[in-house]
Structures are given as C-alpha cells and as structure tokens.
Design a protein around this motif. Structure first.
Motif, PDB file in Angstrom:
ATOM      1  N   HIS A   1      57.409  32.107  41.951  1.00 44.02           N
ATOM      2  CA  HIS A   1      57.556  32.487  43.357  1.00 44.02           C
ATOM      3  C   HIS A   1      57.256  33.976  43.521  1.00 44.02           C
ATOM      4  N   GLY A   2      56.826  34.351  44.713  1.00 41.96           N
ATOM      5  CA  GLY A   2      56.532  35.757  44.969  1.00 41.96           C
ATOM      6  C   GLY A   2      57.772  36.569  45.274  1.00 41.96           C
ATOM      7  N   ASP A   3      58.831  35.892  45.742  1.00 47.18           N
ATOM      8  CA  ASP A   3      60.054  36.597  46.176  1.00 47.18           C
ATOM      9  C   ASP A   3      59.683  37.756  47.091  1.00 47.18           C
ATOM     10  N   PHE A   4      58.732  37.466  47.983  1.00 49.29           N
ATOM     11  CA  PHE A   4      58.163  38.472  48.878  1.00 49.29           C
ATOM     12  C   PHE A   4      58.466  38.136  50.336  1.00 49.29           C
ATOM     13  N   ASN A   5      59.471  37.296  50.547  1.00 51.10           N
ATOM     14  CA  ASN A   5      59.869  36.967  51.903  1.00 51.10           C
ATOM     15  C   ASN A   5      60.635  38.118  52.536  1.00 51.10           C
ATOM     16  N   THR A   6      60.562  38.177  53.838  1.00 49.02           N
ATOM     17  CA  THR A   6      61.368  39.106  54.627  1.00 49.02           C
ATOM     18  C   THR A   6      62.363  38.294  55.446  1.00 49.02           C
ATOM     19  N   ALA A   7      63.227  38.991  56.166  1.00 55.70           N
ATOM     20  CA  ALA A   7      64.172  38.293  57.034  1.00 55.70           C
ATOM     21  C   ALA A   7      63.436  37.458  58.077  1.00 55.70           C
ATOM     22  N   GLN A   8      62.194  37.845  58.418  1.00 54.98           N
ATOM     23  CA  GLN A   8      61.431  37.127  59.436  1.00 54.98           C
ATOM     24  C   GLN A   8      60.611  35.969  58.866  1.00 54.98           C
ATOM     25  N   THR A   9      60.195  36.045  57.593  1.00 54.87           N
ATOM     26  CA  THR A   9      59.310  35.018  57.043  1.00 54.87           C
ATOM     27  C   THR A   9      60.053  33.940  56.261  1.00 54.87           C
ATOM     28  N   SER A  10      61.263  34.206  55.828  1.00 55.05           N
ATOM     29  CA  SER A  10      61.968  33.273  54.947  1.00 55.05           C
ATOM     30  C   SER A  10      62.313  31.972  55.667  1.00 55.05           C
ATOM     31  N   LEU A  11      62.092  30.869  54.976  1.00 56.91           N
ATOM     32  CA  LEU A  11      62.457  29.559  55.511  1.00 56.91           C
ATOM     33  C   LEU A  11      63.893  29.192  55.172  1.00 56.91           C
ATOM     34  N   THR A  12      64.460  29.831  54.150  1.00 53.74           N
ATOM     35  CA  THR A  12      65.777  29.438  53.642  1.00 53.74           C
ATOM     36  C   THR A  12      66.800  30.563  53.703  1.00 53.74           C
TER      37      THR A  12
ATOM     38  N   MET B   1      63.629  37.432  48.228  1.00 52.76           N
ATOM     39  CA  MET B   1      63.238  38.611  48.985  1.00 52.76           C
ATOM     40  C   MET B   1      63.100  39.920  48.199  1.00 52.76           C
ATOM     41  N   PRO B   2      63.538  40.031  46.953  1.00 49.05           N
ATOM     42  CA  PRO B   2      63.681  41.365  46.355  1.00 49.05           C
ATOM     43  C   PRO B   2      62.393  42.162  46.205  1.00 49.05           C
ATOM     44  N   VAL B   3      61.250  41.513  46.007  1.00 47.60           N
ATOM     45  CA  VAL B   3      60.018  42.301  45.875  1.00 47.60           C
ATOM     46  C   VAL B   3      59.652  42.925  47.219  1.00 47.60           C
ATOM     47  N   ALA B   4      59.846  42.158  48.297  1.00 45.65           N
ATOM     48  CA  ALA B   4      59.620  42.726  49.627  1.00 45.65           C
ATOM     49  C   ALA B   4      60.615  43.844  49.913  1.00 45.65           C
ATOM     50  N   VAL B   5      61.854  43.692  49.440  1.00 48.11           N
ATOM     51  CA  VAL B   5      62.851  44.751  49.611  1.00 48.11           C
ATOM     52  C   VAL B   5      62.391  46.014  48.885  1.00 48.11           C
ATOM     53  N   ALA B   6      61.993  45.870  47.625  1.00 44.47           N
ATOM     54  CA  ALA B   6      61.559  47.027  46.837  1.00 44.47           C
ATOM     55  C   ALA B   6      60.335  47.700  47.454  1.00 44.47           C
ATOM     56  N   ALA B   7      59.511  46.904  48.134  1.00 46.46           N
ATOM     57  CA  ALA B   7      58.305  47.449  48.766  1.00 46.46           C
ATOM     58  C   ALA B   7      58.595  48.054  50.137  1.00 46.46           C
TER      59      ALA B   7
END
Length: 250
Positions: free
Chosen positions: A121-132, A138-144
């Motif tokens: 998984h990319g773990d690149f979801n944000t609060a807006q894109t996540s389905l679950t 989310m952590p890679v998106a958080v770090a970015a």
C-alpha cells in the motif's frame, strides 16, 4: 573504536497499534528477540520500547500519533548521535513519522532524507481521500506535509519530505483517489521484481541516493504475496515471493 568494529544495533520496539497499547503483541518484538536474530550480526545490541505519554492522551488520534511519533523520534535521534544502527520493529506503518522526525532532530531539518517504501500500500491517503480513515493508511502523506499537520509536527518533522525523495516499491493496492494523488506528485513507483509494474528499482534507488544525504528503508511484510503473511491485517494477493523481496531489499 576499531575500524572493523560493528556499530551497535539499536532496536526500537513499538508495542502499539497506532497509539493504542498492545501489551500482548509479539509481532517483531518478543518473537524476534526470542529467535536471536538481532545477534546474528555479531555486534552489540540495545533494545528499547518507547512509551506513550499517557498524561497527554486526548480524543484527537492524529495528535496522539504525533505524541508517540515524538517519543520515537527522540529515541531515534539519541541513537543516531551515538552512532548506532537503527531498526524500528513492531507497531504499524503509522509510526514511520517518528523515524523521519528523529533523523531531522539528529541531523537538522535541512538534511535531505530519502524514503524507500516497501509495502503493498502507498499509505498516501489524506483525510479527504481515505475510504476507511485508517491511520496506518496515511503516514507517508503526513510526512510529506499533505495531511494532519499536528501529527507531523509533534513527530518532530519540521520540514516535510519532498515527494521527489519518496520511492514506493510495489504499492499494488492503492485507493483510487490515493493513486491519483501519488500520480499528481513526484513520487516514484518502482517494481519489486521483473514482471511487476513500475520503474526500475535499481535506477530509482540509485537516483534517490544521488540526491539525498541518507535513506530510510521501510518494509511492511504485506509487500509479500498473501500466502506468506496469512496473519497480516492488510495482506494482499498477487504480490512478489520471498526470494523476490529479499533480492529487492539487497
């Protein structure tokens, strides 16, 4: 220290699922220690388990994850300053922000850190894109710096990771909006083995190394095909086998 002496292997064991204590969880902690695998390198080993500051716990889980990330970050920074080789085990992917934060605390936010992300998984979801709304997604998106700034900041990440310093390996299962976000950035997606989709892994990693001061290698065992990790919470079919993943790590 003699030139041939091995650095101390500093194992940071995370006995939490997100910020929730997991006292009976032996994944990569008790089982690994009992196996003796840490000592196969032949050098000294130090093991510690960071503890969440319970007096500061709130109902805001991104903040809680940042607080735990901050504790992990200080452990990483201390180990780095002592010249130790760092291995974080246990926990889940949400704790990677603590490693990035710790490297910045030790070396400064201007340090060019590259992330090599082995995961189904990319773990690149944000609060807006996540389905679950799974925090582990989310952590890679958080770090970015793309979501949940309180999580990033409390983890010690003063400078978000530029997306051109992120190489994702495999990430065969992406949510549709997450995949669109990955494609809209400078993230590189590399193949774990010949025959899998993605750029050349060797070329991607060599290029990343050339423009970074250090690399952080993250490995989620769900990169393996599901038959190798039947107890994994996020196992996925159609993945590489053990030999392919080992070769990719090398």
């Amino acid at each position: 220290m003699p030139a041939h002496a091995l650095a101390t292997l500093h194992v940071i064991g995370v006995r939490y699922h997100s910020s929730v204590p997991a006292p009976g969880d032996e994944r990569s902690l008790d089982a690994y220690l009992a196996s003796g695998v840490y000592h196969t390198l032949g050098g000294p080993v130090k093991i510690e388990e960071p503890a969440f500051p319970e007096a500061q716990r709130s109902d805001d889980e991104p903040r809680n994850l940042g607080l735990l990330g901050g504790v992990i970050a200080h452990s990483v920074a201390r180990a780095q300053k002592q010249g130790h080789a760092i291995l974080m085990t246990g926990g889940n992917c949400s704790h990677m922000t603590g490693v990035v934060g710790g490297l910045q605390l030790a070396h400064g936010p201007q340090t060019r850190i590259g992330l090599v992300w082995f995961d189904a998984h990319g773990d690149f979801n944000t609060a807006q894109t996540s389905l679950t709304n799974r925090w582990g997604g989310m952590p890679v998106a958080v770090a970015a710096g793309l979501t949940h700034s309180v999580w990033r900041e409390k983890s010690g990440i003063a400078a978000p990771l530029p997306t051109d310093r992120i190489v994702m390996v495999d990430v065969r299962h992406l949510d549709p909006a997450e995949e669109a976000l990955v494609r809209a950035t400078d993230v590189t997606v590399a193949a774990p083995a010949p025959g899998f989709p993605g750029d050349s892994l060797a070329q991607a990693v060599n290029g990343l190394a050339a423009r970074c001061d250090m690399l952080y290698l993250h490995i989620d065992s769900d990169i393996l095909d599901e038959r190798y990790v039947p107890s994994h919470d996020t196992r996925e079919p159609n993945g590489p086998d053990m030999a392919q993943v080992q070769a990719a790590i090398e």
